[in-house]
Scaffold this active site. Structure first.
Site, PDB file in Angstrom:
ATOM      1  N   GLU A 131      -5.676  66.835 -16.601  1.00 20.27           N
ATOM      2  CA  GLU A 131      -5.688  65.513 -17.195  1.00 20.27           C
ATOM      3  C   GLU A 131      -6.787  64.652 -16.575  1.00 20.27           C
ATOM      4  OE1 GLU A 131      -1.811  63.723 -16.944  1.00 20.27           O
ATOM      5  OE2 GLU A 131      -0.783  65.570 -17.501  1.00 20.27           O
ATOM      6  N   CYS A 132      -7.572  64.011 -17.414  1.00 20.28           N
ATOM      7  CA  CYS A 132      -8.594  63.040 -17.004  1.00 20.28           C
ATOM      8  C   CYS A 132      -9.517  63.600 -15.919  1.00 20.28           C
ATOM      9  CB  CYS A 132      -7.946  61.721 -16.590  1.00 20.28           C
ATOM     10  SG  CYS A 132      -9.092  60.317 -16.712  1.00 20.28           S
ATOM     11  N   GLY A 133      -9.348  63.188 -14.658  1.00 21.62           N
ATOM     12  CA  GLY A 133     -10.226  63.683 -13.609  1.00 21.62           C
ATOM     13  C   GLY A 133     -10.181  65.194 -13.481  1.00 21.62           C
TER      14      GLY A 133
END
Length: 449
Positions: free
Chosen positions: A329-331
């Site tokens: 997720e994301c990073g």
């Protein structure tokens, strides 16, 4: 003290000082010998992490976009045996979805929890005008939940003159004030706080703020207000299997640290043992794991170090190529790309599981809440949707197109995420309680690996 006594710290808008007041209040209550539990309204990761790591209190998120009212009440009550719960609001008190609804607002949460509100008002530069300003918020309070006001960034002498007028004309208690003190500012990054580990002498700063608050705010009145909250029906106790059926490696270090506590709880309840590892400092994935969880964080700040740890990048790339189930997720999603390009244009090689790069943009990209449905059921059950939130300045040349993302207000939608039977990778921070099927599937495919 009554069971589940609670208070919401809210404000007319962002920047009024509710974060500092919340931290100072929690610390002041701790110094009074009380056990405290904190909650953050909304999807923010950093405030709860700050409360856990710096103040040492259990902290979780409550968000009425992610879960309905009954589920949200049960999450509040879950293992909550503290003397008092302090709930920090988000944005302005009545600011909900799209900024035009009160759904998922701080007020919606206070109403759902039947929790009294203390309104923090930035009174700097204001005189008598603060009275009609506060009156507007009181007039809009249909449930009469606002029980007191703290005047922020002002002086004792001015408060001694204005407080009697506020109390006489509005019938609301002025609980005290907090003076403007530059040395007590908690630095900001984007819309959230900086990481706790980056700050110097944080606890001593909060201690100082707590001392100031205890001298200028009536803690006894805040406790009295919190005690008046009605009892809520007790929640269902958490059940964690005694036997862990699967080992999942979870990235936890300076670069990857954004995890909802309830997401981790659901994984544990499903039989997962979460094995922490560091993409920054370790040489390889932990031994005998059957899945990988790469959460959000700030990989762009550690791009050089992540890139130089070639053995870890190779370990993850080989594990994914072998079919090891994974969520990023994301990073964590950024880390799986071929490269991250920093603001200066320097390219740093990453894991390489996704053919594409991530680069900095001038403004936030696809900021806010969204719900996600798969085009072809793979990770989720047919007809299921999972909800999440995006907050990132970097964007990918390969965002994925296996899900349809839709905003909760308006008609905006877009393609998102790389999804298969054994993986879900994308920019959204997902909230698993909005779709427990997500956890069930992830743990099941890890068991089969």
């Amino acid at each position: 003290m009554s069971q589940h006594q609670r208070v919401v710290i809210a404000a007319p808008g962002s920047g009024n000082g509710k974060t500092m007041i919340t931290c100072a209040l929690i610390r002041a209550l701790q110094k009074e010998g009380l056990s405290v539990r904190s909650f953050k309204c909304g999807p923010d990761y950093i405030d709860p992490m700050f409360h856990r790591e710096v103040l040492g209190v259990p902290a979780r998120n409550l968000d009425l976009f992610f879960t309905d009212e009954e589920k949200t009440r049960q999450l509040f009550l879950l293992e909550n045996n503290a003397d008092i719960s302090v709930i920090e609001g988000v944005m302005g008190l009545y600011d909900g979805l799209g900024g035009v609804s009160d759904e998922a607002s701080t007020y919606h949460l206070a109403r759902t929890l039947q929790a009294p509100i203390v309104l923090v008002v930035d009174a700097h530069g204001m005189g008598r005008s603060v009275i009609p300003y506060i009156k507007g918020f009181l007039d809009y309070d249909s449930e009469k939940l606002i029980r007191g006001v703290i005047l922020n960034k002002t002086t004792k002498s001015w408060v001694s003159m204005i407080a009697p007028l506020i109390e006489k004309e509005l019938g609301i208690a002025v609980l005290g004030f907090f003076p403007k003190q530059e040395g007590l500012v908690i630095e900001s990054r984007h819309l959230g706080l900086t990481m706790p580990g980056e700050q110097e002498q944080l606890l001593s700063r909060i201690d100082e703020a707590a001392t100031v608050l205890a001298e200028s705010v009536k803690l006894s009145e805040i406790l009295r207000i919190s005690e008046a909250a009605p009892l809520l029906q007790q929640g269902i106790p958490m059940t964690v299997p005694q036997i862990k059926e699967v080992r999942i490696a979870i990235a936890k270090d300076e670069a990857f640290c954004f995890y909802y506590e309830d997401n981790l709880r659901l994984l544990k309840e499903a039989g997962a043992e979460l094995i922490p590892f560091s993409p920054l400092h370790d040489d390889a994935l932990p031994e005998s794991v059957q899945g990988i969880l790469l959460g959000g964080g700030y990989p762009e700040l550690y791009a050089k170090e992540l890139s130089e740890n070639e053995s870890m990048r190779t370990s993850i790339r080989r594990a994914l190529a072998s079919g090891m189930p994974s969520v990023a997720e994301c990073g964590g999603f950024m880390y799986l790309h071929e490269a991250i390009v920093d603001e200066a244009g320097k390219r740093y090689p990453m894991v390489g599981a996704i053919s594409g790069t991530c680069e900095k943009k001038e403004r936030l990209v696809r900021f806010g809440y969204a719900s996600f449905t798969e085009k072809q059921p793979a990770f989720l059950s047919p007809g299921s949707e999972i909800r999440g939130h995006e907050f990132h300045y970097f964007d990918s040349t390969q965002n994925g197109a296996d899900a349809v993302a839709k905003k909760p207000t308006g008609k905006r939608s877009w393609e998102a995420c790389h999804i298969g039977e054994n993986h879900w990778w994308g920019f959204p921070h997902l909230y698993y309680e909005s779709c427990p099927d997500f956890v069930t599937h992830f743990v099941d495919v890890c068991k089969m690996y």
